[in-house]
Design an enzyme around this catalytic site. Structure first.
Site, short mmCIF file in Angstrom:
data_model
loop_
_atom_site.label_atom_id
_atom_site.label_comp_id
_atom_site.label_asym_id
_atom_site.label_seq_id
_atom_site.Cartn_x
_atom_site.Cartn_y
_atom_site.Cartn_z
CD GLU A 1 62.09 -13.03 -25.86
OE1 GLU A 1 62.03 -12.16 -26.75
OE2 GLU A 1 63.07 -13.79 -25.72
CG HIS B 1 58.46 -10.65 -36.28
ND1 HIS B 1 59.32 -11.32 -37.13
CD2 HIS B 1 59.22 -10.25 -35.23
CE1 HIS B 1 60.54 -11.31 -36.63
NE2 HIS B 1 60.51 -10.68 -35.46
#
Length: 345
Positions: A73, A142
């Site tokens: 990322e 998540h």
């Protein structure tokens, strides 16, 4: 018109799309319009995005404009920032908002601040898209919303659509904006067949160019007794409650914020000024977040406006994996109805 020509068909007023298809349509239209628009992230190419956010884009625009990245990322958010400063208009997908931690320096020290640090000489016209929200047993790493965290960090606009039409309109506005925009979509509004979805996740979406102004809230249900200020999937839950209570003669006004930064404070004050009672529903955490900001907006303007106020948000605990425990902490319809009734006395 010759016999071989077809009549021009007027745009359909009743065309219905899922939220995911509305997002893809907006991106495709902007990629057609502007060659500087590119899309990059994990599984955004052949897979089409794990939440169908890029379905069909690779086949249409090719691998030079729809770029599958490694699972890093920091690297691909940094790549997007660099591309934006050099004249492209990248859309960068962070698969889950929870993953912001591994690239936070790139987001809030670079993406958000380069324009300021450069004295306004360097723009970062970049969209950071990311999935948010619980309800699907995805676990505590998540399932968070975290839009309050992004909104707390200066230099970025933050938009959170709740409907297919707004998903398209806000995406178009975000891509065209010269500021960095964080575009946060809840898994529960995407209308995906393999996930539990609500009945409003497939709805009418305008054809062709469609823009929704960033920073303008929308009254999605009018009422005179109480205001519910909310966003994202909670808009759908609040509408369920408003429709139910309408049968009892209770008028619930539901205000969909649509944007956190800038926040449409005027719309909040207008609605609360009419009803005098306020419930703020937020799937982000309770402490130091959006719910407190909305209440403070009203109180700092005129504390006498409020006859009653309730805040309903995620408790300050990690989101449980177990389905029953997860639903016990999420601000769903039963909790919203109870909060409305408490505020009504």
């Amino acid at each position: 018109m010759t016999l071989t020509e077809s009549p021009v068909q007027p745009p359909r007023a009743d065309r219905r799309l899922s939220t995911s298809k509305a997002m893809v349509e907006a991106i495709a239209l902007e990629m057609d319009r502007d060659d500087a628009v590119i899309y990059l992230g994990e599984d955004v190419g052949a897979y089409g995005g794990i939440f169908s956010s890029t379905t069909g884009l690779l086949e249409r625009f090719g691998k030079d404009r729809v770029i599958d990245t490694p699972i890093s990322e920091t690297a691909f958010v940094g790549l997007g920032i660099g591309a934006a400063t050099e004249g492209l208009r990248p859309i960068v997908e962070l698969m889950f908002a929870d993953f912001m931690g591994v690239t936070l320096d790139q987001i809030y020290n670079h993406m958000a601040k380069i324009h300021y640090f450069s004295g306004g000489n360097v723009k970062v016209p970049m969209v950071l898209t990311t999935a948010v929200g619980g309800g699907y047993s995805d676990g505590g790493q998540h399932s968070q919303c975290l839009w309050g965290t992004f909104a707390h960090l200066p230099g970025m606009k933050v938009v959170v659509p709740a409907t297919p039409a707004d998903a398209k309109g806000l995406m178009t506005s975000a891509i065209r904006d010269d500021s960095p925009v964080v575009y946060m979509f809840h898994k529960g509004i995407m209308g995906l067949p393999w996930m539990a979805k609500n009945r409003r996740s497939i709805d009418v979406v305008p054809e062709g160019e469609h823009l929704v102004p960033i920073g303008r809230a929308n009254v999605v249900h009018e009422g005179s007794d109480i205001t519910v200020v909310t966003l994202s999937l909670s808009v759908h839950h609040a509408l369920d409650v408003a429709e139910k209570l309408a049968g009892e003669g209770i008028g619930v006004e539901v205000l969909d914020l649509r944007s956190l930064v800038p926040l449409d404070r005027e719309a909040i004050l207008t609605s609360v000024g009419k009803t005098g009672r306020l419930v703020v529903v937020d799937e982000d955490y309770l402490s130091y977040g959006l719910s407190g900001e909305v209440v403070a907006t009203v109180v700092e303007h005129d504390p006498t406006m409020l006859k009653a106020v309730q805040r309903l948000a995620m408790p300050d605990v990690p989101i449980p994996y177990a389905h029953d425990l997860e639903y016990a902490v999420l601000p769903r319809q039963d909790k919203i109805e109870a909060a409305v009734r408490r505020a009504l006395g």
